[in-house]
Design an enzyme around this catalytic site. Sequence first.
Site, PDB file in Angstrom:
ATOM      1  N   ALA A   1    -111.570 -26.258 -29.842  1.00  0.00           N
ATOM      2  CA  ALA A   1    -111.376 -25.188 -30.822  1.00  0.00           C
ATOM      3  C   ALA A   1    -112.071 -23.943 -30.311  1.00  0.00           C
ATOM      4  CB  ALA A   1    -111.947 -25.613 -32.165  1.00  0.00           C
ATOM      5  N   ALA A   3    -113.242 -19.885 -31.575  1.00  0.00           N
ATOM      6  CA  ALA A   3    -113.330 -18.812 -32.554  1.00  0.00           C
ATOM      7  C   ALA A   3    -113.397 -17.502 -31.776  1.00  0.00           C
ATOM      8  CB  ALA A   3    -114.578 -19.006 -33.416  1.00  0.00           C
ATOM      9  N   SER A   4    -113.332 -16.393 -32.481  1.00  0.00           N
ATOM     10  CA  SER A   4    -113.303 -15.123 -31.768  1.00  0.00           C
ATOM     11  C   SER A   4    -114.638 -14.789 -31.112  1.00  0.00           C
ATOM     12  CB  SER A   4    -112.886 -14.007 -32.723  1.00  0.00           C
ATOM     13  OG  SER A   4    -113.786 -13.952 -33.815  1.00  0.00           O
ATOM     14  N   GLN A   7    -117.046 -20.395 -28.668  1.00  0.00           N
ATOM     15  CA  GLN A   7    -116.224 -21.579 -28.443  1.00  0.00           C
ATOM     16  C   GLN A   7    -117.033 -22.799 -28.836  1.00  0.00           C
ATOM     17  OE1 GLN A   7    -115.415 -21.443 -24.235  1.00  0.00           O
ATOM     18  NE2 GLN A   7    -113.472 -20.392 -24.553  1.00  0.00           N
ATOM     19  N   LYS A  29    -121.736 -25.137 -29.719  1.00  0.00           N
ATOM     20  CA  LYS A  29    -121.102 -23.842 -29.986  1.00  0.00           C
ATOM     21  C   LYS A  29    -121.768 -22.815 -29.078  1.00  0.00           C
ATOM     22  CE  LYS A  29    -120.364 -20.582 -33.813  1.00  0.00           C
ATOM     23  NZ  LYS A  29    -120.573 -20.379 -35.254  1.00  0.00           N
ATOM     24  N   ASP A 164    -118.122 -19.449 -44.883  1.00  0.00           N
ATOM     25  CA  ASP A 164    -117.038 -19.647 -43.920  1.00  0.00           C
ATOM     26  C   ASP A 164    -116.355 -20.990 -44.184  1.00  0.00           C
ATOM     27  OD1 ASP A 164    -115.388 -19.059 -41.791  1.00  0.00           O
ATOM     28  OD2 ASP A 164    -116.849 -19.609 -40.250  1.00  0.00           O
TER      29      ASP A 164
END
Length: 185
Positions: A1, A3-4, A7, A29, A164
């Site tokens: 996955a 995210a902006s 990662q 992360k 979130d």
Amino acid sequence: AAASLGQTHRAWLLPQNGDGARGTAVVIKVQRPNIAAIVDTDLAALRIVARWTMRYKPIARRADVPALMEEFAKTLWEELDYRAEVENGERFAEMYANDSRVYIPAMVRQHCADRVIVMENVESPKITDVAVMEAAGIDPAEVAEVLLDVYFDQVFREAFFHADPHPGNLFIRPRPDIPRPPEGG
């Protein structure tokens, strides 16, 4: 996955006994390289646009767009503070330590840093996977009720809430008395 801003990757810690077996399953992360410079450049451009929008009278009468932009920028910079994210995760774990309906993954603090978070892997079906819930004997309406209770508790009692709540951050742990569905199905 991905995210902006970062990662995420699945991994295993090295076992403590050195027998070659896999250690604890974790999620790592990692912030993307140069993300702070990219965010800084993007925010500078957005600040210019925010000032320009104030020339349009219908917008200027209703909103202080530059002030909204600064609030957005503050929040975005907070997203890049991974140490705060670790602390927030630990605070949530304390908040729900005695609530069997909620499980917060443990942070592996000794491996966390400014741009890296290492936490326990609690991979389970996503909260949106109704078919898997039903196959595991979990009532989706009950899950929704628990989620609402937990959020009301966060907002009205703790004044500290998970901001979130997308399906990649909320999972359902099947009941221990019902076998888990096979991986991928």
